[in-house]
Scaffold this active site. Structure first.
Site, mmCIF file in Angstrom:
data_model
loop_
_atom_site.group_PDB
_atom_site.id
_atom_site.type_symbol
_atom_site.label_atom_id
_atom_site.label_comp_id
_atom_site.label_asym_id
_atom_site.label_seq_id
_atom_site.Cartn_x
_atom_site.Cartn_y
_atom_site.Cartn_z
ATOM 1 N N LYS A 81 0.847 -1.195 0.000
ATOM 2 C CA LYS A 81 0.000 0.000 0.000
ATOM 3 C C LYS A 81 0.882 1.244 0.000
ATOM 4 O O LYS A 81 1.879 1.308 0.735
ATOM 5 C CB LYS A 81 -0.927 -0.021 1.219
ATOM 6 C CG LYS A 81 -1.938 1.114 1.237
ATOM 7 C CD LYS A 81 -2.921 0.968 2.395
ATOM 8 C CE LYS A 81 -3.929 2.122 2.387
ATOM 9 N NZ LYS A 81 -4.945 1.992 3.459
ATOM 10 N N SER A 156 -9.485 3.141 1.920
ATOM 11 C CA SER A 156 -8.316 3.679 1.248
ATOM 12 C C SER A 156 -7.428 2.603 0.620
ATOM 13 O O SER A 156 -6.537 2.920 -0.174
ATOM 14 C CB SER A 156 -7.494 4.518 2.236
ATOM 15 O OG SER A 156 -6.983 3.731 3.291
ATOM 16 N N SER A 180 -10.985 1.151 5.889
ATOM 17 C CA SER A 180 -10.125 1.125 4.706
ATOM 18 C C SER A 180 -9.630 -0.250 4.281
ATOM 19 O O SER A 180 -9.123 -0.404 3.174
ATOM 20 C CB SER A 180 -8.914 2.047 4.928
ATOM 21 O OG SER A 180 -9.321 3.395 4.923
#
Length: 465
Positions: A81, A156, A180
């Site tokens: 990520k 996210s 997220s």
């Protein structure tokens, strides 16, 4: 190699590499081909570096050939990520202020995944500073849903979920403050776990005592999720709130049954938030799947009345503390919704923060008591199915206006402030074929049991197409 593809489970891929049924280089080639096919449209993986990835795959093959002991993820292609610092790899946090940023050290989650033997290929796209459950930024653009590219992949960890669902990577890491890890998993039809506080330690952090955001795993199935959790979990002396169980206690295989399981199921926690009718239908329909597999399902929910104020207060306080000075120095470099959230923290007083933590303590205790009567709580992951990708956030649900970019995420962030682990598991589809997950919540520290329940539900619901 003939029976192995990018759609194979992460466990199958890792076992094939260890057994020399496929080389890490061959496995990388399969995934790079899928990335070349899908990523130009979907925009899930950013900062791709094929040359460095090929060097990593060669090193993985050489290590195996030398007889060296290898980790449980040896040879698996992996993209971190883009909010996680990876030494020597461009890490932007989705912000133009960090568009050229290259960290000189790995953060703890990256350390653990690298030590397990992965071959790094790049990063996965995120919203700016991971704020908001829709993945877009001015550095890389918008990540699209792999099931319907006109729709959001969530956020996210939207790049991670999209890359997983489309076969670009076999596993993915992420983080979760208000949903997220869970929201993009639901939107893309994969599995995402928000662990208990302290289960997956993080370092470095600007505040080791901030407890709304946690790191965690994503995968295409629950068994693979357990594999990655076994790598991510476990204590570390740099993380004072880390739980003491070693990661190995979460490793597959999972053996769970729904027989006799006491399930509390609620579509909206007693009217605490609006839920899209099609999402509500999938959540309600999961009751038949659970009871058909032997669970006892009751319509019940805990009282989480203080959760909204608690989350919004702590989120604003956290954002202001972390990003306030940066916003003051670069007022035009933040998306308006994030800037507004940061500024909301400026007016908070010590009494406001104290109230939020007092309420959070009460919420945690109320959940502990609730779980003396029930084993798990089932509710929606997200209050809406994947929405159009050209919207920043849903502006209405069932015709009811959503005033802010947080309103449609209550079903996820209400659980955040309880501190309990929660997993998003695919449960159905809308009439248009869009994925919808259910959120299964367990008592704090009960990840192993939660994974077993999730695996049993996954088996009971069957393939969703």
């Amino acid at each position: 190699m003939a029976d192995l593809s990018v759609e194979s489970t992460a466990r199958e891929q890792a076992a094939a590499v260890r057994a020399r049924g496929i080389s890490a280089r061959e496995l990388l080639d399969l995934h790079l081909a899928r990335i070349a096919e899908r990523n130009p449209e979907l925009n899930a993986i950013v900062s791709l570096d094929e040359e460095r990835a090929r060097a990593g795959a060669r090193a993985a093959d050489d290590a195996l050939a030398s007889g060296a002991e290898v980790g449980p993820l040896h040879g698996l292609p992996f993209a971190f990520k883009d909010t996680h610092a990876v030494a020597g790899w461009r890490t932007t946090y989705g912000s133009p202020l960090f568009a050229s940023h290259v960290p000189d050290a790995d953060e703890l989650i990256v350390e653990r995944v690298r030590a397990a033997g992965v071959v790094v290929v790049g990063k996965t796209n995120v919203p700016e500073f991971a704020a908001g459950s829709h993945t877009f930024n001015t550095v890389f653009g918008t990540t699209l849903n792999p099931v319907d590219p006109s729709r959001s992949a969530g956020g996210s960890s939207g790049g991670a979920a999209c890359a997983l669902a489309s076969g670009m990577v076999p596993l993915a890491d992420g983080s979760d403050m208000g949903g997220s890890l869970r929201n993009p998993a639901s939107f893309c039809g994969v599995v995402g776990l928000r662990p208990s506080l302290g289960r997956v330690p993080e370092w470095p952090l600007y505040n080791q005592w901030e407890t709304t955001s946690v790191g965690g795993p994503m995968a295409r199935n629950v068994g693979d999720l357990a594999l990655l959790l076994s790598v991510l979990a476990g204590p570390d002396p740099r993380a004072p709130q880390a739980l003491g169980d070693p990661g190995s206690v979460f490793a597959p295989p999972l053996s769970g049954s729904l027989s006799g399981l006491r399930v509390a199921l609620s579509v909206d926690l007693g009217g605490a938030f609006e839920v899209d009718d099609e999402v509500a239908a999938v959540v309600s329909g999961s009751a038949a799947v659970l009871s058909g597999a032997g669970a006892s399902v009751s319509g019940a929910h805990p009282d989480l009345a203080e959760a909204d104020d608690t989350f919004r207060t702590l989120r604003a306080w956290h954002f202001q503390a972390k990003l306030g000075r940066m916003l003051a120095e670069h007022p035009d470099a933040f998306k308006p919704s994030l800037a507004e959230n940061i500024r909301a923290g400026e007016s908070l007083t010590g009494a406001d923060v104290a109230r939020a933590y007092t309420q959070r303590t009460a919420l945690s205790e109320r959940m502990r008591q609730f779980f003396t009567s029930y084993d798990v709580l089932v509710l929606p992951v997200s209050q809406v199915p994947p929405f159009p990708a050209d919207q920043e956030f849903p502006t209405a649900i069932n015709g009811r206006p959503m005033a802010t970019y947080l309103d449609w995420m209550r079903s996820a962030y209400f659980i955040t402030v309880t501190g309990c682990p929660a997993v998003s598991v695919p449960a159905g589809r809308t009439r248009d074929g869009l994925p919808v997950g259910i959120q299964v919540v367990a008592p704090h520290g009960a990840e192993r049991r939660l994974l077993e329940v999730a695996a049993a539900f996954e088996e009971a619901v069957g393939p969703l197409g």
